[in-house]
Design a protein around this motif. Structure first.
Motif, short mmCIF file in Angstrom:
data_model
loop_
_atom_site.label_atom_id
_atom_site.label_comp_id
_atom_site.label_asym_id
_atom_site.label_seq_id
_atom_site.Cartn_x
_atom_site.Cartn_y
_atom_site.Cartn_z
N LEU A 42 0.80 -1.15 0.00
CA LEU A 42 -0.03 0.04 -0.01
C LEU A 42 0.95 1.30 0.07
O LEU A 42 1.78 1.31 0.90
CB LEU A 42 -0.87 -0.10 1.10
CG LEU A 42 -1.57 -1.21 1.45
CD1 LEU A 42 -2.64 -1.13 2.77
CD2 LEU A 42 -2.52 -1.83 0.44
N ALA A 43 0.58 2.18 -1.01
CA ALA A 43 1.75 3.41 -1.07
C ALA A 43 1.04 4.58 -1.25
O ALA A 43 -0.01 4.59 -1.87
CB ALA A 43 2.46 2.88 -2.54
N GLU B 238 4.73 -0.94 -8.68
CA GLU B 238 4.49 -1.94 -7.94
C GLU B 238 3.48 -2.16 -7.03
O GLU B 238 2.96 -3.39 -6.53
CB GLU B 238 5.81 -2.06 -7.14
CG GLU B 238 7.02 -2.61 -7.66
CD GLU B 238 7.04 -4.15 -7.97
OE1 GLU B 238 6.89 -4.80 -6.70
OE2 GLU B 238 7.33 -4.67 -9.22
N ALA B 239 2.93 -1.15 -6.76
CA ALA B 239 1.83 -1.03 -5.62
C ALA B 239 0.68 -1.69 -5.84
O ALA B 239 0.01 -1.66 -7.04
CB ALA B 239 1.47 0.27 -4.91
N ASP B 240 -0.16 -2.42 -4.81
CA ASP B 240 -1.52 -2.64 -5.02
C ASP B 240 -2.55 -1.89 -4.75
O ASP B 240 -3.68 -2.08 -5.16
CB ASP B 240 -1.49 -4.20 -4.09
CG ASP B 240 -0.51 -5.26 -4.28
OD1 ASP B 240 -0.64 -5.90 -5.36
OD2 ASP B 240 0.55 -5.40 -3.59
N TYR B 241 -2.21 -0.79 -4.11
CA TYR B 241 -2.97 0.15 -3.74
C TYR B 241 -2.40 1.37 -3.65
O TYR B 241 -1.05 1.51 -2.94
CB TYR B 241 -3.79 -0.02 -2.37
CG TYR B 241 -4.75 1.09 -2.12
CD1 TYR B 241 -6.02 1.50 -2.67
CD2 TYR B 241 -4.27 2.17 -1.11
CE1 TYR B 241 -6.86 2.65 -2.47
CE2 TYR B 241 -5.12 3.37 -1.00
CZ TYR B 241 -6.13 3.30 -1.47
OH TYR B 241 -7.04 4.70 -1.36
N ASP C 120 -6.67 -9.50 2.51
CA ASP C 120 -5.53 -9.85 2.88
C ASP C 120 -5.24 -9.58 4.20
O ASP C 120 -5.77 -8.65 5.16
CB ASP C 120 -4.51 -9.11 2.17
CG ASP C 120 -4.85 -9.35 0.50
OD1 ASP C 120 -4.48 -10.06 -0.14
OD2 ASP C 120 -5.88 -8.38 0.12
N GLN C 121 -4.17 -10.24 4.93
CA GLN C 121 -3.72 -10.42 6.38
C GLN C 121 -2.61 -9.49 6.58
O GLN C 121 -2.43 -8.95 7.82
CB GLN C 121 -3.83 -11.48 6.96
CG GLN C 121 -5.21 -12.32 6.85
CD GLN C 121 -6.41 -11.60 7.77
OE1 GLN C 121 -6.11 -11.21 9.01
NE2 GLN C 121 -7.29 -11.42 6.88
N GLY C 122 -1.66 -9.30 5.62
CA GLY C 122 -0.74 -8.64 5.75
C GLY C 122 -0.21 -7.61 4.73
O GLY C 122 -0.68 -7.56 3.43
N PHE C 123 0.39 -6.44 5.15
CA PHE C 123 0.63 -5.30 4.28
C PHE C 123 1.73 -4.49 4.50
O PHE C 123 2.17 -4.66 5.72
CB PHE C 123 -0.72 -4.29 4.52
CG PHE C 123 -1.99 -4.59 4.26
CD1 PHE C 123 -2.56 -4.67 3.13
CD2 PHE C 123 -2.92 -5.26 5.34
CE1 PHE C 123 -3.92 -5.03 2.76
CE2 PHE C 123 -3.91 -5.86 5.18
CZ PHE C 123 -4.59 -5.74 3.63
N ILE C 124 2.69 -4.27 3.35
CA ILE C 124 3.71 -3.51 3.38
C ILE C 124 3.24 -2.08 3.41
O ILE C 124 2.53 -1.62 2.31
CB ILE C 124 4.70 -3.98 2.32
CG1 ILE C 124 5.11 -5.43 2.56
CG2 ILE C 124 5.96 -3.16 2.30
CD1 ILE C 124 5.72 -6.16 1.34
N ILE C 125 3.56 -0.98 4.10
CA ILE C 125 3.21 0.19 4.13
C ILE C 125 4.30 1.03 3.72
O ILE C 125 5.23 1.50 4.44
CB ILE C 125 2.69 0.73 5.59
CG1 ILE C 125 1.70 -0.28 6.06
CG2 ILE C 125 2.31 2.09 5.74
CD1 ILE C 125 0.46 -0.37 5.39
N ALA C 126 3.87 1.79 2.58
CA ALA C 126 5.02 2.87 2.02
C ALA C 126 4.66 4.22 2.19
O ALA C 126 4.25 5.01 1.12
CB ALA C 126 5.30 2.39 0.35
N THR C 127 4.50 4.74 3.54
CA THR C 127 4.22 5.90 3.68
C THR C 127 4.77 6.17 5.22
O THR C 127 5.40 5.28 5.79
CB THR C 127 2.84 6.32 3.71
OG1 THR C 127 2.68 7.79 3.80
CG2 THR C 127 2.03 5.70 4.83
N GLU C 128 4.60 7.31 5.81
CA GLU C 128 5.22 7.72 7.05
C GLU C 128 4.43 6.64 8.19
O GLU C 128 3.47 6.27 8.03
CB GLU C 128 4.78 9.01 7.40
CG GLU C 128 5.82 9.64 8.28
CD GLU C 128 5.66 9.67 9.71
OE1 GLU C 128 6.77 9.92 10.49
OE2 GLU C 128 4.62 8.96 10.20
N CYS C 129 5.44 6.43 9.03
CA CYS C 129 4.93 5.21 10.25
C CYS C 129 3.79 5.71 10.86
O CYS C 129 3.39 4.67 11.66
CB CYS C 129 6.37 4.94 10.96
SG CYS C 129 6.99 6.04 11.90
N GLY C 130 3.51 6.86 10.98
CA GLY C 130 2.54 7.35 12.09
C GLY C 130 1.32 6.76 11.84
O GLY C 130 0.32 6.51 12.50
#
Ligand code: 13P
Ligand code: SF4
Length: 307
Positions: A198-199, A210-213, A229-239
């Motif tokens: 998710l980006a 590459e992003a799914d969303y 889905d149960q798992g996500f890679i987060i491409a933004t600020e960690c807040g």
């Protein structure tokens, strides 16, 4: 002295009531600041809320351009930024001269200004956008030639999604999102092969491909909640992880690398929120002529985003 969150929250609640104040917080501010907020949101949601709140005082937990937009949209309220130093570097990556120069090249130019910009730059623009509505708004604009300022990555993404327009992106960027590399994304993909990516559209194009969303902070949170889905890679600020965990218990979130941190958003601390209420420090003032001119593109954004 040890920091006692519950004690601080009690004092904040009491002052809020006495002063008829409301606390708005962006998803990137520290978790304990989010826990003090009446509303948490993305930059569009918070700007819209600022037009609707009935409070006399708005404590805006975010960076300076967000507080300025709240003041411009709701000038009869007093707006306070807990940290005067919390400023978005991208907002200062475009100049009035660059806009003037581009306007001299095209008669019909529409200047589309990402809200991550100063009030002075908004005042020279035709319409504001945020990452949650930029695509919708640009598609609705009547003109063909669009100068998209200041974020180059978002501008290129909009250009790609709107081939019917001549979108000319400026070259500003967010240091936090620009530091997320495709190399690190690929490593995260290998480590978590089932996880969806998710980006935020401030990320570089190779990551967006590459992003799914792709979407705003709120968009990312909504996507994680509604996708099966149960798992996500987060491409933004960690807040955003704070709200992701709150809204999606049981799901797993991974950052791309450990430094997805906006130091400016992290300057907004819980003790500074209390200080803003106690001392009325860092009130936001926007010169009247600039506020009047910047109000138009902000209102146009809300009209186009809501229609
Ligand atoms: P959102 O509009 O997605 O909340 O983004 C604000 C921002 O500053 C992103 O870096
Ligand atoms: Fe600005 Fe980037 Fe921080 Fe957002 S994350 S406020 S764009 S520096």
């Amino acid at each position: 002295m040890e920091y006692n969150f519950n004690e601080l929250k009690t004092r904040v609640e009491k002052l809020k009531k006495e002063q008829n104040a409301v606390i708005l917080a962006h998803y990137y501010v520290p978790d304990d600041v989010q826990a003090l907020a009446d509303y948490i949101g993305d930059s569009y949601g918070l700007a819209k809320l600022a037009t609707q709140v009935d409070a006399d005082e708005i404590i805006f937990c975010g960076v300076d351009f967000m507080g300025q937009s709240a003041k411009i949209l709701n000038p009869t309220r007093r707006v306070f930024l807990p940290s005067a130093q919390a400023s978005c570097p991208m907002a200062h990556m475009i100049t009035a001269d660059a806009i003037k120069e581009m306007r001299s090249r095209y008669d019909d130019l529409t200047v589309v200004c990402y809200v991550n910009s100063t009030a002075e730059i908004k005042a020279l623009s035709d319409v504001c956008v945020t990452s949650s509505n930029a695509l919708k708004i640009v598609k609705k604009l009547p003109g063909k030639n669009i100068f998209f300022i200041p974020d180059g990555n978002l501008g290129h993404y909009i250009k790609e999604q709107c081939p019917e327009k001549n979108v000319i992106p400026w070259k500003g960027y967010c240091l936090v999102h620009a530091a997320i590399t495709i190399h690190d994304v690929e490593k995260a993909r290998i480590a978590h092969p089932q996880a969806k990516l998710l980006a935020h559209p401030e990320c570089p194009a190779d990551i967006l491909n590459e992003a799914d969303y792709i979407g705003s902070t709120k968009g990312i949170i909504d996507a994680a909640r509604t996708m099966p889905d149960q798992g996500f890679i987060i491409a933004t600020e960690c807040g955003v992880l704070c709200e992701l965990h709150r809204q999606c218990p049981g799901k797993t979130f991974y950052t791309v690398h450990p430094n997805q941190i906006c130091v400016n958003m992290k300057r907004v601390t819980a003790d500074k929120v209390l200080d803003a209420l106690v001392n009325h420090s860092n009130e936001v003032f926007v010169p009247e002529d600039i506020a009047a001119a910047a109000l138009k593109p902000l209102q146009r954004m809300i009209e186009l985003a809501e229609s």
